[in-house]
Structure formats: C-alpha cells, structure tokens
Design an enzyme around this catalytic site. Structure first.
Site, PDB file in Angstrom:
ATOM      1  N   LYS A   1       0.857  -1.196   0.000  1.00 40.38           N
ATOM      2  CA  LYS A   1       0.000   0.000   0.000  1.00 40.38           C
ATOM      3  C   LYS A   1       0.878   1.225   0.000  1.00 40.38           C
ATOM      4  CE  LYS A   1      -4.500   0.793   0.270  1.00 40.38           C
ATOM      5  NZ  LYS A   1      -5.578  -0.146  -0.090  1.00 40.38           N
TER       6      LYS A   1
HETATM    7  N1  GLU Z   1      -7.194   0.057  -3.330  1.00 37.08           N
HETATM    8  C1  GLU Z   1      -7.942  -1.111  -3.662  1.00 37.08           C
HETATM    9  C2  GLU Z   1      -8.025  -2.031  -2.457  1.00 37.08           C
HETATM   10  O1  GLU Z   1      -7.896  -1.612  -1.337  1.00 37.08           O
HETATM   11  C3  GLU Z   1      -7.463  -1.792  -4.923  1.00 37.08           C
HETATM   12  C4  GLU Z   1      -6.033  -2.270  -4.907  1.00 37.08           C
HETATM   13  C5  GLU Z   1      -5.538  -2.764  -6.256  1.00 37.08           C
HETATM   14  O2  GLU Z   1      -6.307  -2.812  -7.187  1.00 37.08           O
HETATM   15  O3  GLU Z   1      -4.353  -3.072  -6.323  1.00 37.08           O
HETATM   16  O4  GLU Z   1      -8.295  -3.202  -2.586  1.00 37.08           O
END
Ligand code: GLU
Length: 424
Positions: free
Chosen positions: A114
C-alpha cells in the site's frame, strides 16, 4: 456479549494494531509457530519519502509519503495509493497487510502493498496534485515495477493519478510500461470493468450471502456509508437488482428517504454540488445516525473504524458488507457476531477491485484485451468461489466470516512460505 458488557471497555483504533490482532487470531486457529508468525506479520519493506512540491502560489511544500510492501511470498506485491490528511505509516502498514490477506483470500497470485501521501487533495489544484504525484512516483520508482510491486487507486486517487504514475515511471525507463500500475484510463491500457470492480465484487458477495440467509434482494433495503467510487457504484448496482436504497452519506453528512431514491441521480447531484446532502426529496441525517438505520444491507464504503465498540450495539442491519478497508474494529466484530449480524469482511467483500486489477495487469503483460463480459464473468466466478470457500470455514469452525477469511488467507501464505523456505 450483552450491550452493557461493552460499557467501560476500550479498544485501540490504531489500524496496524487491529491488523496484527486479526492476523494473530487466525495464526492461533491455524496453530502457526512463532517464527512463521513473526515473518508473516512483519512488513518486508517500508519506504518513507519526502515529496517537495511547487504549489500554485510559488511556495515550496514538502509532503510525506510511504510505500509499504508487506509480503511478496505469493507473487509481486499489489495495492493502492491513498491521498488523505490522516495517512500515517501505521495506517499504510495495516492497509498493506490487508492487501496480502485479500489477494490470498481470492487466490490471485500477488502479495500485498500500500502507499499513501499525507495531504488534503480537496484543497489542491490539478497542477499541484500532478506535481506531487509525479515526484512521489519518482521517489518510489526504485521499488515498484510490473514484476515487483504494482500500485492502483485508493481513497482520493483515480485513473488520472495512475496515468501520471505510469507516465513518470515510463519516462524514466525510456519506454511505455503500462503494467506498472492498474486502474489506468482505458486509453492507456486500463481494463473494462475496473472502475466498477470493487462495487461489483461486493454486490456478487452480497448476492451469495443473501441466498444463504434467505434474504430476497428484490424486497430488501440498503444503506450506503460513503459515496466515492465503491459506495456510489455499489448503490446503483444494488438498486439495479431491485434493492431499495434508503440512505447514503459522504464526508459532509447523510440523506434519508425510507421510500427509497435513485442512486444514479444522487451521484449526478453530488458531482454538481460536491455532496449528497441536500438531494431533493430526502431529509438530512448525521454520519452517526446513518449507521443505526434499520435495513437489510449496510455497506460501509468510506474509511477505517466507523463501526466500533461504541456503536456496534446500535447497528440494525442483517448484513454488513465491507466495501471499505477496515471499517469494523475487532471489539465491534464480536458484538455483531453475538447479535447474529453477518459481517462480510473487507478482505473478501472488496476484493473485486484488486481482482480486476489483476485482470488488467494480465491484459497489459499479454497485450491482449478482454471484453466486459469476460471481465465480469471471471470476476463473478472468483468472488462466488471465494465466498463459498470462506463460508465453508465459517460453518465448519463456527467462527465469524472475518476469522474464516483470515484462516483461509493466512493458511495460503503460510503454506507458500514453508514451500519456498528461507534464503540464504
Ligand atoms: N485500493 C484497492 C483495495 O484496497 C485496490 C487495490 C488494487 O487494485 O491493487 O483493494
């Protein structure tokens, strides 16, 4: 646990401590040894960067950003980037670990990561956002890449943000690298269905849960907390199935009409005015009240820690479907379980987003693009199978759906780790 027993109890709202507890509960059930636990709970890499940015008034601002790679045992790490004033390293570490467990729950070949920048995007111009994003992309480009770590949108970032990151990374490489991020615009190698994917996946999970609980969605009611990408699209996809949307909210407040309203019209209204509040034919309610409304399906689709020890006794829904990451604290989870309210946990319920991100990356790497029917039928298959995998553990071990999802996910990562062994 009766409501009174919660009085006087306190709990941590630190997302990383919560994530560690959720992991530890699963590790206990799986009987993992201490060494494996240490490995799986410790992020592999945390990068904090300063992001000097020229503001429109000529001032030089320095933002702080992070990229955390929690685990790469099952594949390259994957996860979004959020822009928000409350971003901290601990929050990003928690969100990165949730991505590891999310990808493992749905069985896609990724680890978890993240990123985040502590900033207030609502007060920044497009130019400021672009300059900040590009400098951040440059700073983290050492550790991202289509084979190692692939960012995507999250809270207050979108396809345009991804286009800037893709361009910055590609300019440094000297050729276009679409697979470095997902959630891109279609014109740059984005996937059909990616924008709707988090909500669509969540609705597939709600449909499966409703079948198990004997809830007929055609006569059901829903309340949506948060009206961003996940919340607003979940609202209209549920509405399309016949669900009556009776209340929705955003950061400025909520709206209610027990007769229901058209969520697409609410989205148009929000796009024009900046908020759902004031939508004609509805009454205003507070962000606290919206969570207590009687409904069949409550969809928290905003930020962490909105259902806590303080308000879990007042939740009046049959299903809580977590479109957001981390909306329910462990204390609240226990109260909801005791009250027989079914919580569809984030690492299952919102995994549609990363699943279609995976499809996007596969299309980029193969340079072969799919139609929307392909995307959605594959998404439905993965979400339905994952729901049933988690549901079987929930029934078999008599644990709530979150613990069941963690048992599945942590078990998969632990198995992969044991097979790979240690280097050196
Ligand atoms: N931000 C989204 C999540 O928390 C998508 C992450 C992604 O597609 O890599 O799942």
């Amino acid at each position: 646990m009766t409501p009174t027993m919660t009085q006087g109890l306190t709990e941590t709202l630190n997302a990383f401590e919560i994530a560690q507890k959720q992991f530890a509960d699963a590790a206990d059930i799986l009987g993992l040894d201490e060494g494996v636990r240490k490995k799986l709970r410790t992020p592999e890499r945390c990068l904090t960067v300063a992001i000097p940015t020229r503001m429109d008034d000529g001032r030089l601002e320095v933002f702080i950003g992070h990229r955390v790679q929690h685990n790469t045992t099952r594949g390259p790490s994957k996860g979004g980037i959020r822009f928000h004033p409350n971003v901290t390293l601990d929050e990003v570490k928690a969100l990165a670990s949730w991505m590891t467990w999310k990808c493992a729950t749905v069985g896609i070949p990724y680890g978890g990561a993240k990123g985040g920048i502590t900033c207030n995007p609502k007060e920044m111009s497009q130019g400021e956002l672009e300059r900040m994003t590009r400098r951040y992309a440059s700073e983290i480009s050492l550790i991202i890449g289509p084979e190692k770590d692939i960012p995507a949108p999250d809270v207050y970032t979108n396809a345009q943000t991804m286009a800037w990151i893709m361009d910055t990374y590609s300019m440094n490489k000297g050729y276009a690298v679409p697979g470095v991020v997902t959630g891109k615009p279609l014109a740059l190698g984005g996937s059909l269905g990616r924008n709707e994917a988090t909500a669509q996946g969540c609705v597939y999970i709600i449909e499966e849960a409703a079948k198990k609980l004997g809830i007929d969605l055609k006569t059901a009611t829903a309340v949506i907390q948060g009206y961003g990408n996940a919340g607003s699209i979940a609202a209209y996809l549920l509405h399309d199935l016949g669900v009556k949307i009776i209340a929705v909210s955003d950061s400025r407040g909520g709206i209610l009409n027990t007769q229901g309203f058209d969520p697409r019209k609410v989205l148009e209204f929000k796009n024009q005015t900046g908020s759902v509040v004031g939508f004609p034919g509805t009454e205003s309610i507070s962000n606290e009240e919206i969570l207590n409304l009687k409904c069949d399906v409550l969809v928290p689709a905003a930020l962490e820690n909105c259902i806590t020890l303080k308000n879990a006794v007042k939740i009046n829904a049959k299903i809580v479907a977590e479109a957001a990451n981390g909306p329910t604290t462990p204390g609240a989870d226990e109260i909801l379980f005791d009250r027989k309210i079914v919580v569809l946990p984030d690492i299952l319920a919102n995994a549609g987003g990363v699943t279609v991100s995976y499809f996007e990356w596969v299309q980029n790497v193969q340079e072969l693009y799919w139609d929307i029917e392909d995307v959605n039928s594959r998404l439905k298959k993965i979400m339905t199978r994952s729901f049933n995998d988690v549901y079987a553990i929930h029934k078999d071990k008599r644990i709530n759906m979150r613990k069941a999802a963690y048992v599945l996910a942590v078990g998969r990562v632990a198995e992969a780790f044991k097979l790979r062994g240690l280097f050196p």
